[in-house]
Write a protein that holds these residues in place. Structure first.
Motif, PDB file in Angstrom:
ATOM      1  N   ALA A 211       0.846  -1.196   0.000  1.00 37.34           N
ATOM      2  CA  ALA A 211       0.000   0.000   0.000  1.00 37.34           C
ATOM      3  C   ALA A 211       0.881   1.245   0.000  1.00 37.34           C
ATOM      4  O   ALA A 211       0.617   2.227  -0.701  1.00 37.34           O
ATOM      5  CB  ALA A 211      -0.911   0.001   1.229  1.00 37.34           C
ATOM      6  N   ARG A 212       1.967   1.173   0.751  1.00 34.50           N
ATOM      7  CA  ARG A 212       2.895   2.288   0.827  1.00 34.50           C
ATOM      8  C   ARG A 212       3.505   2.543  -0.576  1.00 34.50           C
ATOM      9  O   ARG A 212       3.631   3.670  -1.029  1.00 34.50           O
ATOM     10  CB  ARG A 212       3.960   1.923   1.858  1.00 34.50           C
ATOM     11  CG  ARG A 212       5.166   2.789   1.955  1.00 34.50           C
ATOM     12  CD  ARG A 212       4.888   4.038   2.789  1.00 34.50           C
ATOM     13  NE  ARG A 212       5.972   4.995   2.617  1.00 34.50           N
ATOM     14  CZ  ARG A 212       6.154   5.706   1.525  1.00 34.50           C
ATOM     15  NH1 ARG A 212       5.321   5.576   0.522  1.00 34.50           N
ATOM     16  NH2 ARG A 212       7.156   6.551   1.425  1.00 34.50           N
ATOM     17  N   MET A 213       3.857   1.458  -1.253  1.00 35.80           N
ATOM     18  CA  MET A 213       4.480   1.589  -2.576  1.00 35.80           C
ATOM     19  C   MET A 213       3.517   2.193  -3.593  1.00 35.80           C
ATOM     20  O   MET A 213       3.926   2.821  -4.549  1.00 35.80           O
ATOM     21  CB  MET A 213       4.948   0.214  -3.073  1.00 35.80           C
ATOM     22  CG  MET A 213       6.206  -0.264  -2.405  1.00 35.80           C
ATOM     23  SD  MET A 213       7.561   0.891  -2.677  1.00 35.80           S
ATOM     24  CE  MET A 213       7.929   1.400  -1.020  1.00 35.80           C
ATOM     25  N   ASN A 214       2.246   1.958  -3.371  1.00 43.98           N
ATOM     26  CA  ASN A 214       1.253   2.494  -4.282  1.00 43.98           C
ATOM     27  C   ASN A 214       1.281   4.024  -4.281  1.00 43.98           C
ATOM     28  O   ASN A 214       0.838   4.667  -5.220  1.00 43.98           O
ATOM     29  CB  ASN A 214      -0.133   1.982  -3.889  1.00 43.98           C
ATOM     30  CG  ASN A 214      -1.138   2.234  -4.995  1.00 43.98           C
ATOM     31  OD1 ASN A 214      -0.759   2.254  -6.160  1.00 43.98           O
ATOM     32  ND2 ASN A 214      -2.377   2.459  -4.621  1.00 43.98           N
ATOM     33  N   ARG A 215       1.844   4.591  -3.211  1.00 46.41           N
ATOM     34  CA  ARG A 215       1.934   6.047  -3.145  1.00 46.41           C
ATOM     35  C   ARG A 215       3.359   6.533  -3.384  1.00 46.41           C
ATOM     36  O   ARG A 215       3.675   7.673  -3.123  1.00 46.41           O
ATOM     37  CB  ARG A 215       1.428   6.528  -1.761  1.00 46.41           C
ATOM     38  CG  ARG A 215      -0.105   6.544  -1.656  1.00 46.41           C
ATOM     39  CD  ARG A 215      -0.561   6.865  -0.251  1.00 46.41           C
ATOM     40  NE  ARG A 215      -0.411   5.714   0.648  1.00 46.41           N
ATOM     41  CZ  ARG A 215       0.397   5.692   1.716  1.00 46.41           C
ATOM     42  NH1 ARG A 215       1.114   6.744   2.028  1.00 46.41           N
ATOM     43  NH2 ARG A 215       0.460   4.606   2.473  1.00 46.41           N
ATOM     44  N   SER A 216       4.191   5.640  -3.845  1.00 48.32           N
ATOM     45  CA  SER A 216       5.598   6.001  -4.018  1.00 48.32           C
ATOM     46  C   SER A 216       5.875   6.500  -5.440  1.00 48.32           C
ATOM     47  O   SER A 216       4.975   6.834  -6.194  1.00 48.32           O
ATOM     48  CB  SER A 216       6.460   4.781  -3.686  1.00 48.32           C
ATOM     49  OG  SER A 216       7.813   5.100  -3.819  1.00 48.32           O
ATOM     50  N   LEU A 217       7.158   6.551  -5.807  1.00 41.34           N
ATOM     51  CA  LEU A 217       7.551   7.062  -7.119  1.00 41.34           C
ATOM     52  C   LEU A 217       7.071   6.134  -8.241  1.00 41.34           C
ATOM     53  O   LEU A 217       6.784   4.963  -7.996  1.00 41.34           O
ATOM     54  CB  LEU A 217       9.078   7.185  -7.169  1.00 41.34           C
ATOM     55  CG  LEU A 217       9.644   8.205  -6.192  1.00 41.34           C
ATOM     56  CD1 LEU A 217      11.156   8.114  -6.126  1.00 41.34           C
ATOM     57  CD2 LEU A 217       9.224   9.611  -6.610  1.00 41.34           C
ATOM     58  N   PRO A 218       7.004   6.640  -9.458  1.00 38.84           N
ATOM     59  CA  PRO A 218       6.484   5.826 -10.563  1.00 38.84           C
ATOM     60  C   PRO A 218       7.191   4.478 -10.713  1.00 38.84           C
ATOM     61  O   PRO A 218       6.541   3.470 -10.994  1.00 38.84           O
ATOM     62  CB  PRO A 218       6.731   6.702 -11.791  1.00 38.84           C
ATOM     63  CG  PRO A 218       6.771   8.092 -11.277  1.00 38.84           C
ATOM     64  CD  PRO A 218       7.306   8.013  -9.888  1.00 38.84           C
ATOM     65  N   ALA A 219       8.515   4.461 -10.524  1.00 35.06           N
ATOM     66  CA  ALA A 219       9.241   3.190 -10.701  1.00 35.06           C
ATOM     67  C   ALA A 219       8.764   2.179  -9.669  1.00 35.06           C
ATOM     68  O   ALA A 219       8.613   0.985  -9.953  1.00 35.06           O
ATOM     69  CB  ALA A 219      10.742   3.414 -10.576  1.00 35.06           C
ATOM     70  N   ALA A 220       8.480   2.648  -8.444  1.00 39.87           N
ATOM     71  CA  ALA A 220       8.000   1.743  -7.406  1.00 39.87           C
ATOM     72  C   ALA A 220       6.594   1.268  -7.734  1.00 39.87           C
ATOM     73  O   ALA A 220       6.241   0.097  -7.540  1.00 39.87           O
ATOM     74  CB  ALA A 220       8.015   2.456  -6.053  1.00 39.87           C
TER      75      ALA A 220
END
Ligand SMILES: Nc1nc2c(c(=O)[nH]1)N[C@H]1C(S)=C(S)[C@@H](COP(=O)(O)OP(=O)(O)OC[C@H]3O[C@@H](n4cnc5c(=O)[nH]c(N)nc54)[C@H](O)[C@@H]3O)O[C@H]1N2
Ligand SMILES: Nc1nc2c(c(=O)[nH]1)N[C@H]1C(S)=C(S)[C@@H](COP(=O)(O)OP(=O)(O)OC[C@H]3O[C@@H](n4cnc5c(=O)[nH]c(N)nc54)[C@H](O)[C@@H]3O)O[C@H]1N2
Ligand code: SF4
Ligand code: SF4
Ligand code: SF4
Ligand code: SF4
Ligand code: SF4
Ligand SMILES: [Mo]
Lengths: 301, 836, 203
Positions: A211-220
């Motif tokens: 869920a955290r990655m879903n709000r991260s940078l485009p590559a993530a």
């Protein structure tokens, strides 16, 4: 002008996400073994279980180090990696590994070779403290190592060391249970509970992580997409979640009612598979940003 | 600390000239302990201003190419054919020369015309005369005419130039048609890219017409995709707009500087006075008068008049009438470019041309026409190439920009500058041939490429594919038996490779002077390995835009292998066959020594490479500037002066109405009739260009729906350099070199995706390759980068990608410009998906 | 002290890869390794399509994550801002490779120093490869050996369109700052907080 969909670049001249291939299965093995061995060692020490301590110690000192040395381009200069503990988690890890090797040995010698090797009280206490502390560092520092690799956005969260710490504990608990089962020893009551608890906790942690990655940078986000519906979906859902967590949990619930060595081995196999797969998927699915992220996307072409 | 050990400290920088393409930028080569370590552009050379293109930067990998041939070799496998290993064994130079001299000597004694030569070293055009010394007129390759077949003759006829380029310094509106000038190919890329970039930075607009989104198109302000071979339609449409709709053109230029006002009779000839002078219409007198008797302002540019009860028109009026139906709408149907675009570009062009404006340069006033159309291979190497070239020149003439500041500037072949000689009617004498004198008509022909039948053309090497398989049909009374290859790869560059292979199979002896194995050298009996450009000598000045003067190529290191300088090889062969004296005589002619007897080579003497170039240097620059001077200074290159660049034709008029082409055609018709060859096509000998379908366009009726084109980009010279890993490891990462280019719309229609294996079939043959789906290509066009066109290579990575475009082309007259011999470099194709 | 960097003008650049090849011959990098590259991309749909060219090289980041991640100190930042690798200290752990968001670190794997050919090194490679050591990391040095002699980087001097400008990025009166200010220069992936010293100007 519309922007064409962005794929994975297969060379460094191409526009697109570029796969992290620098850290390969040897690093994955080292990370996996480090957590597993250190987790086992800590649990064994806390439960005064020599066999566990010994196995854990060997997994870390022999297993993890061998994998690392095999990976290094210049293994003969490995000691140089300890030079910058002020800024590098690899360096800090090396120190932890060194301290662990020494303190672990101090604790293990009297247990294996006899009380003649026992150090005086406070020294022993100090060694115990150092061993526990350094083992705990080993359980999570690889998370910081990945974390301080900003090139791969998917690793850019403090959840990573926590996740590795939790998985290390889980792996330690699994191995601890397995060794005792194989040796026909009594199993401390808290261990299965810890195991069950960690399986649930890790499941939640993974969910939070994603869920955290879903709000991260485009590559993530792209890596996340690849976990959920792309090339890694099968191993992630199949091996990490289904086998590593769900099947492990079900089997260990079954196991608390039906005692069978085979079942314990199966549980260990499932859990360790999930654990190792997770580390490997974390490594392999890492993506560098699109070469020209800003150059074109932000400029609308 | 991690300081590199190859710091250029105690090394030597040797001035020389790049040889990675034909053009020859100035370089400095860093050499340490006999090893060449770096090539840089020579900043003191105004040609390339210290810049190098990627090929120039890869020069070291040619010198040290591990697949180079480093020893003379002979074949031990008597069987020859595509893909058959010649089983080379190394031999000594003495043995190699011995075999070649003996075998070619026999041919020469029998009939020297039986030798076919494929010589392609543009930088050493001086050596192209070797076959003449041997006694053979034959040109067995497709260089020069694959690109310049119609281009050079028209340039030479218009202003005595060899090539042309727009004025980088002053042009404000640049239309680029089928050319990579300033972006990826053609004239001296390294320096031209700088000039183009500077021009764009100061606000010059670029419009690029190309079926494919070339680099020029990518960087242009506007890319206009058109069907291949229809560029002329686009430009004729523009001309229609200028003449019929906007009625804007440079009347003064056309009237005073060209023959556009000269009167033309209905038979296409000029109306002439009793003493043979072309007539013009005197508006003041209301009568036709010899051109030189009409006062400047009184000459009619437009109009139809009656003289002696016959109607006559000015040359300009003839074209005006011819263009009446060349409306943008009709031209749009041909080219697929919307009529509105044709109109808009015509308007932008004439607006930008500032007709009437003048500019002062170094105290002299010139017309100023900062808009010009530049073009090269892609747009005019077609079977109506003469019309293409005439059209592109004439749109420039309409705005009066020929050789004036800001406009379309001629580029001379070399340091000799423009060929400016007075011709008839106050006009410049057309110089369609600059590489050798125009051959007189002859039947039976001497040459296998029928050069005697193309008085205004360039050597049409592709015709060998017809003549050599059926010599009698063309009246050839001998059959060639041997081939000499030097720096050219006819098995690659000629159309209809199957036929070329049949021709090669008939040859009794083949010798190759090359640096590496190629499609052609695998047919050789003896391989004579030559020096690369970093090991040999020459003085180079070839088609330089903006500058003039020679730069020296000199050895920078000891030869890497047991190789020789091409001059030496050719001279030794001449010596051993006993015609060194003839060879010296030919060199005397091509070097221009016949006009400077002081420098005549002694036919009895053998000149070493250094002596030869020393003589040449002194003949051009005076005795104080021999080879030694060049070794020290590297080059004698300087900017061309405004006087040399602008209006080199002085007071002479240049042709707008090409009567001499019509006349040449009529002469040829007479010649052919006399010898009883009635059906030889002569229809392109026309005085003015117009639209007519080419054979390629007609091929649609036979079910060939698509077009196939080939193209060059900056990373490679032809396909030759694709075996150099330094270059190909980069080019293989760019999707334009990734496979056969297909527009995504077409791919969807045909159900193709990138990586699918496809087959293109033309009336001549078929090729297979991997599809590469892109946006930047016309949906009716398939593109094959030059880089992919190799089929026998010494490099595995190159092998896999190869697909040999030229198999799609046809060498026959139906696909050849009947006036110039220019070949058709586009093919109509059918496309299939090849199931693996 | 200067802080060296570069400005690359995408309007001038024609994607020719001359920089790529100039870097190749200046540094003699092994097969597959390119410190300078041109990232090529097609944008838009027919006929409104363009090919875009983005030349890249090490950004010599002020906050260089590669140096930050290096456990040995082999990767270091010189006083003039050039990010370098001391090959004698490098252990080949590749932490820098995963740290650099721009893929500008290259690992000299075993067997990479065998040259482009199949029969050993060319005389040129034999000399150039002295600069490399198997098992260590290499990267663009901003041509430090040239810069130290007062020369401009190889990719800069060769660039046929003069798209590349080298100099001191911190000099307020220098040509780099002027270009960046006038043409609203930008850097690659600023969200990675690396403070690149290679700037780009729009097409
Ligand atoms: N880099 C490089 N430079 C070179 C050379 C080289 O091999 N490589 N070779 C040298 C030689 S000998 C020559 S002849 C010149 C050639 O120089 P150019 O004429 O510039 O090169 P080409 O790529 O052959 O053709 C130019 C363009 O024509 C397009 N084209 C193809 N068919 C058509 C058509 O029917 N209409 C239009 N409008 N465009 C079309 C192609 O897509 C290509 O972009 O370059 C010289 N310089
Ligand atoms: N498909 C396709 N075909 C084309 C073209 C195209 O764009 N696409 N372009 C056409 C054009 S415009 C032209 S001009 C022709 C050119 O076609 P070629 O004349 O064949 O080209 P070159 O590069 O002059 O010659 C290539 C040969 O020269 C050899 N060579 C290279 N350097 C040296 C050297 O230093 N010494 C010696 N002795 N040999 C050397 C190479 O090994 C190779 O065998 O090709 C035409 N054919
Ligand atoms: S344009 Fe031709 S001569 Fe100039 S550097 Fe490039 S390859 Fe060499
Ligand atoms: S050399 Fe210059 S023009 Fe060519 S790709 Fe590199 S930056 Fe662009
Ligand atoms: S671009 Fe990459 S290698 Fe260069 S300084 Fe920045 S992080 Fe380091
Ligand atoms: S590979 Fe070398 S330079 Fe890179 S982080 Fe490791 S020690 Fe440092
Ligand atoms: S600065 Fe030097 S090392 Fe860096 S990319 Fe340019 S040429 Fe290569
Ligand atoms: Mo050509």
């Amino acid at each position: 002008m519309t922007t064409q969909s962005v794929g994975i670049a297969n060379h460094r001249f191409a526009f697109g996400y570029y796969r992290q291939t620098f850290w390969n299965w040897l690093i994955g093995t080292a990370f996996f073994l480090g957590g597993l061995g250190a987790g086992l060692f800590v649990l064994a020490l806390l439960t005064d279980h020599t066999a566990g301590m010994l196995v854990g110690y060997l997994i870390v000192v022999v297993g993890k180090n061998t994998a690392h040395l095999l990976f290094l381009g210049r293994p003969e200069r490995f000691w140089r990696a300890a030079m910058r503990p002020d800024r590098s988690w690899i360096a800090r890890g090396i120190w932890a590994m060194g301290l662990f090797a020494v303190s672990g040995l101090i604790l293990l010698l009297p247990r294996v070779l006899g009380p003649a090797w026992q150090l005086s009280g406070w020294l022993n206490g100090a060694a115990t403290a150092v061993a526990v502390l350094s083992a705990v560092v080993i359980m999570f520092y690889d998370g910081f190592v990945m974390n301080s690799s900003p090139g791969v956005a998917f690793w850019r969260t403090r959840l990573l060391p926590l996740l590795l710490l939790m998985y290390a504990t889980l792996g330690g608990a699994t191995l601890s249970l397995t060794i005792r089962e194989l040796r026909g020893e009594a199993i401390p009551g808290f261990l299965p509970t810890l195991e069950h608890g960690l399986l649930v906790v890790n499941f939640v942690l993974l969910a939070v992580y994603l869920a955290r990655m879903n709000r991260s940078l485009p590559a993530a986000r792209e890596t996340l997409r690849q976990w959920l519906s792309g090339p890694y979906a099968r191993v992630f859902f199949g091996l990490v979640l289904l086998v590593g967590l769900l099947a492990t949990l079900l089997l260990s619930v079954v196991q608390s009612h039906v005692q069978a060595t085979g079942l314990v081995l199966l549980i260990a196999a499932c859990e360790l598979t999930g654990d190792f797969t997770l580390v490997m998927v974390l490594l392999k699915s890492g993506l560098f940003p699109r070469q020209t992220a800003l150059a074109y996307s932000a400029r609308g072409i | 600390m991690g300081v590199a050990q190859s710091v250029p400290v105690e090394s030597n920088w040797i001035p020389s000239t790049c040889g990675m393409c034909l053009h020859g930028c100035g370089i400095l080569v860093q050499v340490r302990d006999g090893v060449a370590l770096k090539i840089e552009g020579d900043p003191s050379n105004p040609d390339n201003l210290g810049k190098l293109c990627p090929k120039g930067n890869a020069g070291l990998s040619r010198l040290y190419d591990p697949t180079r041939v480093l020893k003379p070799m002979k074949r031990t496998n008597p069987q020859k054919g595509p893909g058959i290993d010649p089983k080379w064994v190394e031999i000594s130079w003495d043995e190699a020369y011995g075999i070649v001299a003996q075998e070619l000597g026999k041919v020469r004694a029998d009939d020297p015309r039986k030798l076919l030569c494929a010589i392609g070293d543009f930088q050493r055009i001086l050596l192209w005369g070797w076959p003449a010394a041997f006694g053979s007129p034959n040109f067995f390759t497709s260089l020069g005419n694959y690109c310049g077949g119609s281009y050079h003759p028209v340039n030479g006829s218009v202003d005595g130039s060899f090539a042309a380029i727009n004025d980088y310094d002053l042009c404000n509106y640049w239309i680029q048609i089928g050319s990579g000038d300033g972006f990826s190919s053609h004239l001296h890329l390294a320096g031209s890219a700088k000039r183009m970039a500077d021009a764009r930075m100061r606000g010059m607009r670029v419009v690029s017409l190309d079926p494919r989104c070339s680099i020029a198109s990518a960087k242009a302000d506007e890319w206009i995709p058109a069907l291949p071979g229809t560029d002329r339609a686009f430009v004729l449409g523009m001309a229609h707009v200028l003449i019929h709709e906007l009625k804007r053109y440079d009347r003064e230029f056309l009237r005073d500087r060209t023959n556009a006002p000269y009167l033309v009779k209905n038979d296409g000839h000029h109306l002439r006075s009793a003493d043979g002078k072309a007539m013009a219409w005197d508006l003041k007198l209301g009568a036709a008068r010899p051109w030189d008797e009409v006062a400047a302002g009184n000459m009619a540019l437009e109009g139809t008049f009656t003289v002696d009860n016959a109607s006559v028109r000015t040359g300009f009026q003839v074209w005006t009438d011819l263009l009446a139906d060349h409306t943008p709408e009709r031209m749009s149907q041909v080219s697929t470019v919307p009529a509105g675009t044709i109109r808009r570009i015509a308007k932008e062009f004439v607006d930008a041309a500032q007709i009437g404006a003048t500019i002062e340069i170094q105290g002299k006033t010139y017309p100023f026409r900062p808009a010009a159309l530049n073009y090269y291979r892609g747009s005019q190497s077609h079977s109506n190439g003469l019309f293409d070239n005439l059209t592109f020149k004439m749109i420039n003439m309409l705005v009066g920009n020929i050789d004036v500041p800001g406009g379309h500037l001629g580029v001379p072949l070399d340091h000799r500058g423009f060929f400016v000689h007075p011709g008839e009617d106050g006009m410049l004498k057309p110089e369609p041939h600059q590489l050798h004198p125009a051959p007189p008509f002859k039947y039976p022909p001497d040459s296998t490429h029928l050069m005697e039948w193309f008085p205004i053309g360039f050597d049409a090497g592709q015709l060998n594919t017809e003549t050599l398989l059926d010599p009698k049909k063309f009246g050839l009374n001998y059959e060639p038996e041997a081939v000499l290859l030097y720096h050219s790869n006819p098995l690659w560059n000629l159309p209809e490779t199957d036929k070329v292979e049949k021709i090669m199979a008939k040859m009794k002896f083949v010798v190759a002077i090359d640096i590496q194995h190629t499609e052609s050298t695998q047919w050789a009996d003896v391989f004579l390995p030559a020096h690369t450009f970093l090991e040999s000598y020459l003085l180079n000045c070839l088609e330089p835009p903006a500058v003039t003067g020679h730069s020296l190529r000199q050895p920078v290191v000891e030869p890497v292998g047991d190789t020789r300088d091409a001059y030496d090889i050719l001279t030794e062969l001449a010596e051993r066959m006993g015609f060194r004296d003839d060879w010296n005589d030919v060199l005397n002619m091509v070097c221009g020594y016949t006009a400077q007897p002081k420098y005549l080579l002694d036919s009895e003497k053998r000149y070493s490479v250094e002596e030869f170039w020393d003589q040449y240097a002194r003949s051009v620059y005076g005795d104080e500037k021999g080879l030694d001077w060049f070794k020290e200074h590297g080059h004698a290159v300087r900017y061309r002066t405004p006087e040399e660049t602008y209006m080199p034709y002085g007071d002479l008029r240049i042709p707008f109405y090409f009567e001499f082409i019509l006349r040449t055609g009529e002469d040829m018709r007479r010649n052919f009739t006399e010898v009883g060859l009635k059906d030889w096509p002569l229809d392109n000998y026309q005085p003015l260009p117009f639209w007519k379908n080419s054979q390629v366009i007609e091929d649609e009726k036979a079910g060939y729906e698509y077009f196939a084109i080939t193209f060059k980009e900056g990373l490679h010279t032809f396909a030759d350099t694709m075996v150099m890993p330094w270059l190909s490891e980069v080019s293989e990462k760019d999707s334009v070199h990734g496979g056969v280019l297909i527009n995504s719309l077409t791919a969807r229609k045909l159900g193709l995706k990138t990586g699918d294996r496809i087959r293109l079939t033309s009336p001549a043959g078929s090729i297979e390759g991997f599809a590469q789906v892109i946006e930047g290509i016309h949906p009716q066009v398939f593109g094959v980068s030059n880089t992919l066109t190799r089929y026998v290579v010494t490099n595995d990575r190159a092998k896999e990608r190869g697909t040999h475009f030229n198999r799609l082309l046809t060498g026959s007259m139906r696909y050849t410009d009947s006036a110039t011999g220019g070949l058709e470099s586009t093919a109509r194709v059918r496309v299939e998906w090849v199931r693996a | 002290m200067a802080r060296y960097g570069m400005v690359i003008d995408l309007k001038r650049c024609i994607g020719c890869n001359s920089c790529t090849l100039a870097c190749k011959q200046e540094n003699g990098t092994p097969e597959g390794v390119h410190f300078a590259r041109v990232v090529t991309r097609e944008v838009g749909t027919y006929p409104a399509t363009k090919r875009t060219f983005l030349p890249v090289l090490c950004n010599h980041c002020s906050d260089a994550p590669c140096a930050e991640a290096c456990p040995t100190g082999a990767t270091y930042i010189r006083a003039d801002g050039i990010v370098m690798v001391d090959k004698g200290k490098c252990i080949g752990c590749r932490a820098c490779n995963v740290a650099c968001p721009y893929m500008n670190r290259h690992f000299v794997a075993k067997g990479l120093l065998t040259g482009y050919g199949t029969d050993g090194l060319t005389p040129y490679e034999a000399i150039k490869f002295l600069d490399f050591e198997e098992g260590t990391n290499i990267k663009c040095t901003l041509c430090a050996p040239r810069v130290d002699q007062g020369l401009e980087p190889a990719c800069v001097i060769t660039c046929p369109t003069d798209a590349r400008v080298f100099g001191d990025v911190e000099d307020p009166n220098g040509k780099l700052q002027r270009l960046v200010k006038d043409r609203k220069g930008w850097t690659l992936s600023p969200e990675y907080n690396t403070k690149p010293n290679v700037w780009y100007l729009d097409e």
